[in-house]
Motif scaffolding. Structure first.
Motif, PDB file in Angstrom:
ATOM      1  N   TRP A  39       0.754  -1.105  -0.014  1.00 25.10           N
ATOM      2  CA  TRP A  39       0.025  -0.003   0.014  1.00 25.10           C
ATOM      3  C   TRP A  39       0.847   1.057   0.044  1.00 25.10           C
ATOM      4  O   TRP A  39       0.372   2.183  -0.541  1.00 25.10           O
ATOM      5  CB  TRP A  39      -1.020   0.067   1.032  1.00 25.10           C
ATOM      6  CG  TRP A  39      -1.886   1.297   1.373  1.00 25.10           C
ATOM      7  CD1 TRP A  39      -1.582   2.214   2.084  1.00 25.10           C
ATOM      8  CD2 TRP A  39      -3.125   1.319   0.503  1.00 25.10           C
ATOM      9  NE1 TRP A  39      -2.758   2.878   1.853  1.00 25.10           N
ATOM     10  CE2 TRP A  39      -3.469   2.458   1.034  1.00 25.10           C
ATOM     11  CE3 TRP A  39      -3.904   0.436  -0.217  1.00 25.10           C
ATOM     12  CZ2 TRP A  39      -4.815   3.133   0.258  1.00 25.10           C
ATOM     13  CZ3 TRP A  39      -5.171   0.949  -0.811  1.00 25.10           C
ATOM     14  CH2 TRP A  39      -5.424   2.018  -0.379  1.00 25.10           C
ATOM     15  N   GLU A  52      -4.848  -5.274  -6.165  1.00 27.51           N
ATOM     16  CA  GLU A  52      -6.400  -5.022  -6.531  1.00 27.51           C
ATOM     17  C   GLU A  52      -7.257  -5.680  -5.723  1.00 27.51           C
ATOM     18  O   GLU A  52      -8.173  -5.584  -5.133  1.00 27.51           O
ATOM     19  CB  GLU A  52      -6.609  -5.157  -8.100  1.00 27.51           C
ATOM     20  CG  GLU A  52      -5.857  -4.139  -8.881  1.00 27.51           C
ATOM     21  CD  GLU A  52      -6.282  -4.398 -10.303  1.00 27.51           C
ATOM     22  OE1 GLU A  52      -6.924  -5.273 -10.656  1.00 27.51           O
ATOM     23  OE2 GLU A  52      -5.548  -3.703 -11.154  1.00 27.51           O
ATOM     24  N   ARG A  53      -6.935  -7.171  -5.652  1.00 27.06           N
ATOM     25  CA  ARG A  53      -7.825  -8.222  -4.773  1.00 27.06           C
ATOM     26  C   ARG A  53      -7.724  -7.710  -3.345  1.00 27.06           C
ATOM     27  O   ARG A  53      -8.854  -7.848  -2.902  1.00 27.06           O
ATOM     28  CB  ARG A  53      -7.251  -9.573  -5.282  1.00 27.06           C
ATOM     29  CG  ARG A  53      -8.077 -10.559  -4.405  1.00 27.06           C
ATOM     30  CD  ARG A  53      -7.908 -11.842  -5.118  1.00 27.06           C
ATOM     31  NE  ARG A  53      -6.446 -12.266  -4.973  1.00 27.06           N
ATOM     32  CZ  ARG A  53      -5.762 -12.678  -6.208  1.00 27.06           C
ATOM     33  NH1 ARG A  53      -5.992 -12.161  -7.115  1.00 27.06           N
ATOM     34  NH2 ARG A  53      -4.321 -12.779  -5.957  1.00 27.06           N
ATOM     35  N   PHE A  74      -6.736  -5.021  -1.780  1.00 26.62           N
ATOM     36  CA  PHE A  74      -7.129  -3.690  -1.281  1.00 26.62           C
ATOM     37  C   PHE A  74      -8.615  -3.598  -1.581  1.00 26.62           C
ATOM     38  O   PHE A  74      -9.292  -2.458  -0.789  1.00 26.62           O
ATOM     39  CB  PHE A  74      -6.484  -2.454  -2.296  1.00 26.62           C
ATOM     40  CG  PHE A  74      -5.058  -2.672  -2.090  1.00 26.62           C
ATOM     41  CD1 PHE A  74      -4.538  -3.146  -1.038  1.00 26.62           C
ATOM     42  CD2 PHE A  74      -4.123  -1.804  -2.944  1.00 26.62           C
ATOM     43  CE1 PHE A  74      -3.070  -3.060  -0.984  1.00 26.62           C
ATOM     44  CE2 PHE A  74      -2.689  -1.708  -2.907  1.00 26.62           C
ATOM     45  CZ  PHE A  74      -2.103  -2.231  -1.807  1.00 26.62           C
ATOM     46  N   GLU A  75      -9.546  -4.365  -2.002  1.00 24.19           N
ATOM     47  CA  GLU A  75     -10.774  -4.440  -2.296  1.00 24.19           C
ATOM     48  C   GLU A  75     -11.470  -5.220  -1.081  1.00 24.19           C
ATOM     49  O   GLU A  75     -12.668  -4.986  -0.884  1.00 24.19           O
ATOM     50  CB  GLU A  75     -11.207  -4.918  -3.475  1.00 24.19           C
ATOM     51  CG  GLU A  75     -11.144  -4.031  -4.491  1.00 24.19           C
ATOM     52  CD  GLU A  75     -11.659  -2.594  -4.432  1.00 24.19           C
ATOM     53  OE1 GLU A  75     -13.058  -2.693  -4.125  1.00 24.19           O
ATOM     54  OE2 GLU A  75     -11.148  -1.596  -4.552  1.00 24.19           O
ATOM     55  N   ARG A  76     -10.637  -5.875  -0.296  1.00 27.04           N
ATOM     56  CA  ARG A  76     -11.328  -6.516   1.057  1.00 27.04           C
ATOM     57  C   ARG A  76     -11.906  -5.532   1.859  1.00 27.04           C
ATOM     58  O   ARG A  76     -11.251  -4.432   1.971  1.00 27.04           O
ATOM     59  CB  ARG A  76     -10.299  -7.433   1.580  1.00 27.04           C
ATOM     60  CG  ARG A  76      -9.799  -8.604   0.843  1.00 27.04           C
ATOM     61  CD  ARG A  76      -8.651  -9.345   1.756  1.00 27.04           C
ATOM     62  NE  ARG A  76      -9.243 -10.179   2.751  1.00 27.04           N
ATOM     63  CZ  ARG A  76      -9.518 -11.453   2.782  1.00 27.04           C
ATOM     64  NH1 ARG A  76      -9.794 -12.116   1.698  1.00 27.04           N
ATOM     65  NH2 ARG A  76     -10.062 -11.922   3.896  1.00 27.04           N
ATOM     66  N   GLU A  77     -12.913  -5.901   2.536  1.00 28.00           N
ATOM     67  CA  GLU A  77     -13.496  -4.945   3.465  1.00 28.00           C
ATOM     68  C   GLU A  77     -12.931  -4.683   4.681  1.00 28.00           C
ATOM     69  O   GLU A  77     -12.878  -3.629   5.103  1.00 28.00           O
ATOM     70  CB  GLU A  77     -14.998  -5.492   3.613  1.00 28.00           C
ATOM     71  CG  GLU A  77     -16.257  -5.219   2.608  1.00 28.00           C
ATOM     72  CD  GLU A  77     -16.314  -3.863   2.183  1.00 28.00           C
ATOM     73  OE1 GLU A  77     -16.323  -2.842   2.904  1.00 28.00           O
ATOM     74  OE2 GLU A  77     -16.267  -3.786   1.083  1.00 28.00           O
ATOM     75  N   LYS A 132      -9.899  -2.030   3.656  1.00 27.51           N
ATOM     76  CA  LYS A 132     -10.695  -0.846   3.695  1.00 27.51           C
ATOM     77  C   LYS A 132     -10.749  -0.452   5.003  1.00 27.51           C
ATOM     78  O   LYS A 132     -10.748   0.906   5.649  1.00 27.51           O
ATOM     79  CB  LYS A 132     -11.964  -0.824   2.846  1.00 27.51           C
ATOM     80  CG  LYS A 132     -11.689  -1.156   1.407  1.00 27.51           C
ATOM     81  CD  LYS A 132     -13.235  -1.017   0.707  1.00 27.51           C
ATOM     82  CE  LYS A 132     -12.986  -1.375  -0.677  1.00 27.51           C
ATOM     83  NZ  LYS A 132     -14.289  -1.529  -1.275  1.00 27.51           N
TER      84      LYS A 132
END
Length: 210
Positions: free
Chosen positions: A167, A189-190, A192-195, A198
């Motif tokens: 990150w 991408e995979r 960083f999209e995890r809830e 975030k």
């Protein structure tokens, strides 16, 4: 009239929103859904009570009732044992040892370079560290393509360490492109999209990429 005050969590994390070691602990907490009070600390102006908890007066520091922990890897393993679902370390001893060894290698190969860059990004040596870190990441790109997560079919503590570091590539001044390392970018991408990822981000961390 009786006013109901919000109940404080029994666990408290003293955390620096810039720091990737603090971030990896916050990712574990978010993955586990643990109720925790996060105290955002300015490293240049630490609260007096931090030194009461931690003899080294450093971050992160985790306080869970009478227990105080002040090393990120120890914190992550403690949280995984205290809150076993979802598991973030393998059950079997051999696999656990391999995960711990991978965390050690991440520290030796990547984190030490990131720490050196962040400590003094304008230093002459920083460019050499950036080059070394970039080349090391690109060399391991095929590993990221082998499984959905870093060397595993499930999200683990190792991913917490790797993702917190990846990150920060923009502020580290390390740029990797699709031609060089597409599997790493796909992995990023995979993850960083995890809830949970975030939820783990501090305000400072959000600004690192936006």
């Amino acid at each position: 009239m009786t006013v109901a005050l919000p109940r404080r969590a029994s666990m408290m994390l003293y955390s620096d929103g810039h720091d990737h070691y603090c971030h990896r602990v916050r990712i574990v907490l978010a993955e586990k859904g643990v109720a925790v009070d996060i105290v955002d600390v300015d490293p240049a102006n630490k609260p007096a009570e931090l030194s009461d908890h931690n003899p080294y007066n450093d971050l992160p520091t985790l306080v869970d009732r009478d227990l105080v922990l002040y090393e990120s890897d120890i914190m992550m393993e403690y949280l995984d044992e205290r809150f076993p679902h979802p598991p973030l370390l393998p059950v079997y001893p051999v696999a656990r040892a391999q995960s711990r060894l991978m965390m050690y290698r991440i520290q030796k190969d990547w984190s030490r370079l990131a720490d050196a860059i962040l400590e003094n990004p304008e230093a002459k040596q920083a460019e050499g560290y950036r080059k070394e870190l970039k080349e090391s990441l690109i060399a391991t790109a095929p590993i990221f393509a082998e499984k959905p997560f870093f060397m595993d079919d499930e999200f683990t503590i190792v991913d917490c360490c790797v993702s917190a570091l990846l990150w920060r590539l923009p502020i580290l001044g390390v740029d990797i492109n699709v031609a060089q390392a597409k599997p790493i970018l796909t992995y990023m991408e995979r993850i960083f999209e995890r809830e949970s990822f975030k939820e783990s981000l501090s305000e400072v961390e959000l600004e690192m990429r936006h």
